[in-house]
Enzyme design. Structure first.
Site, PDB file in Angstrom:
ATOM      1  N   HIS A 248       0.962  -1.403  -0.009  1.00  0.00           N
ATOM      2  CA  HIS A 248      -0.006   0.059   0.030  1.00  0.00           C
ATOM      3  C   HIS A 248       0.873   1.311  -0.147  1.00  0.00           C
ATOM      4  O   HIS A 248       0.691   2.091  -1.036  1.00  0.00           O
ATOM      5  CB  HIS A 248      -0.859   0.074   1.259  1.00  0.00           C
ATOM      6  CG  HIS A 248      -1.850  -0.867   1.627  1.00  0.00           C
ATOM      7  ND1 HIS A 248      -2.821  -1.370   0.791  1.00  0.00           N
ATOM      8  CD2 HIS A 248      -1.833  -2.102   2.281  1.00  0.00           C
ATOM      9  CE1 HIS A 248      -3.727  -2.602   1.002  1.00  0.00           C
ATOM     10  NE2 HIS A 248      -2.808  -3.069   1.931  1.00  0.00           N
TER      11      HIS A 248
HETATM   12  O1  RIB Z   1      -4.903   0.444   4.538  1.00  0.00           O
HETATM   13  C1  RIB Z   1      -3.427   0.517   4.258  1.00  0.00           C
HETATM   14  C2  RIB Z   1      -2.943   1.457   5.226  1.00  0.00           C
HETATM   15  O2  RIB Z   1      -3.154   0.976   6.527  1.00  0.00           O
HETATM   16  C3  RIB Z   1      -1.512   1.675   5.150  1.00  0.00           C
HETATM   17  O3  RIB Z   1      -0.879   2.993   5.176  1.00  0.00           O
HETATM   18  C4  RIB Z   1      -0.909   0.412   6.087  1.00  0.00           C
HETATM   19  O4  RIB Z   1       0.363   0.925   6.685  1.00  0.00           O
HETATM   20  C5  RIB Z   1      -2.149   0.887   7.132  1.00  0.00           C
HETATM   21  O5  RIB Z   1      -1.591   1.903   8.079  1.00  0.00           O
END
Ligand code: RIB
Ligand code: CA
Length: 317
Positions: A245
């Site tokens: 992500h």
């Molecule tokens: O949904 C994904 C996000 O949530 C990313 O930033 C991961 O690190 C969590 O913080």
């Protein structure tokens, strides 16, 4: 050159994003600001310091930010970040790996003032890469609204537009952790946002863990956090691999051509507790022209291109 502040909650994918960002010659990391999220802000701040030691980048300062959301703390009992059985990032936020104590201390000043001062002292030059809850950014905007015009842009990893969330079927973790903060940021600087939601990040899955199975601290760290995160996804999503992500949000900061980007009028749900944190298309808002540049699709070719680029950058240390 992209001069940026990375606002983060390390966090395994945040750690990967910081390491990846440190390798990009096109990015100049002016500072790292930390926020609660994947773990407590004490842990996310300590983890940021330790990661900078690991990659020998103690030239970058770390500024501690918010310990909790602005208004609501909807941390469901089942998702208590201190419970290492549940938390995808482990109890300490870094797969319960114990890195050496950091050689540098946290900066004396806090994340909010760092964000405000850096943006106002460098008009139209600073980008923020926001890969955790948006609490720090929202408080900075409330304290100093003029940063909305002075910031160059903000790349936000967050939301789930046409796909299910990852906290529940409506909401994605970063937005859900402080939906009021996200609403403030969306409303006050919509024209400066590039949103990188689960619609694209969920497709960016890194599986090639073995290449880091080498006997030095840097590679062992990567090997261990990738195995931990990949095992979480195996047990909860049915595949062995790490969803990148946050590293992908860094990728978009450097090159937005990875994605098909659309301008859509988005808003954040804060009233309905069951849908708290849902990012939805608000056609009513379109009238005030609050459209947000949103990464909605990515080709298989560009997924492969990013994964190869990410691997190459992390390998050469
Ligand atoms: O949904 C994904 C996000 O949530 C990313 O930033 C991961 O690190 C969590 O913080
Ligand atoms: Ca994060």
């Amino acid at each position: 050159m992209i001069e940026c502040i990375i606002d983060c909650d390390p966090g395994i994918d945040d750690a990967l994003a910081l390491i990846f960002a440190s390798k990009l010659r096109t990015l100049k990391i002016k500072a790292i600001t930390t926020v609660f999220g994947n773990s407590t802000v004490e842990n996310t701040s300590l983890n940021a310091l330790k990661i900078l030691d690991l990659i020998q980048r103690t030239d970058i300062r770390v500024y501690r930010g918010s310990a909790s959301p602005i208004i609501k703390n909807y941390r469901f009992p089942a998702y208590n970040y201190l419970d290492d059985e549940i938390n995808p990032h482990g109890a300490n936020g870094l797969a319960n790996i114990v890195l050496p104590q950091p050689t540098q201390k946290l900066s004396e000043s806090n994340a909010i003032d760092l964000i405000i001062n850096t943006i106002l002292e460098n008009p139209k030059r600073i980008s923020i890469i926001a890969i955790g809850p948006l609490t720090n950014i929202a408080i900075a905007l409330l304290k100093s609204p003029e940063i909305a015009q002075s910031i160059k842009e903000i790349i936000i990893m967050g939301g789930a537009i046409k796909v299910q969330g990852n906290i529940n079927k409506f909401s994605e973790f970063n937005i859900w952790s402080d939906a009021e903060a996200a609403k403030i940021v969306f409303n006050m600087m919509s024209d400066k946002i590039i949103l990188v939601p689960l619609d694209v990040t969920r497709q960016i899955i890194f599986k090639n863990v073995e290449i880091f199975n080498k006997n030095n601290l840097y590679n062992k760290f990567l090997y261990n956090i990738l195995n931990f995160y990949s095992t979480f996804h195996l047990n909860n999503c049915g595949f062995f691999g790490s969803i990148l992500h946050d590293p992908f949000a860094v990728g978009v900061a450097e090159n937005r051509d990875y994605c098909d980007i659309r301008e859509i009028p988005l808003d954040v749900e804060i009233e309905d507790r069951n849908k708290y944190g849902k990012v939805f298309i608000n056609l009513e808002k379109d009238k005030e022209n609050k459209k947000i540049k949103t990464c909605l699709n990515i080709s298989l070719k560009n997924i492969e291109k990013f994964l190869n680029y990410f691997e190459k950058k992390l390998l050469n240390f």
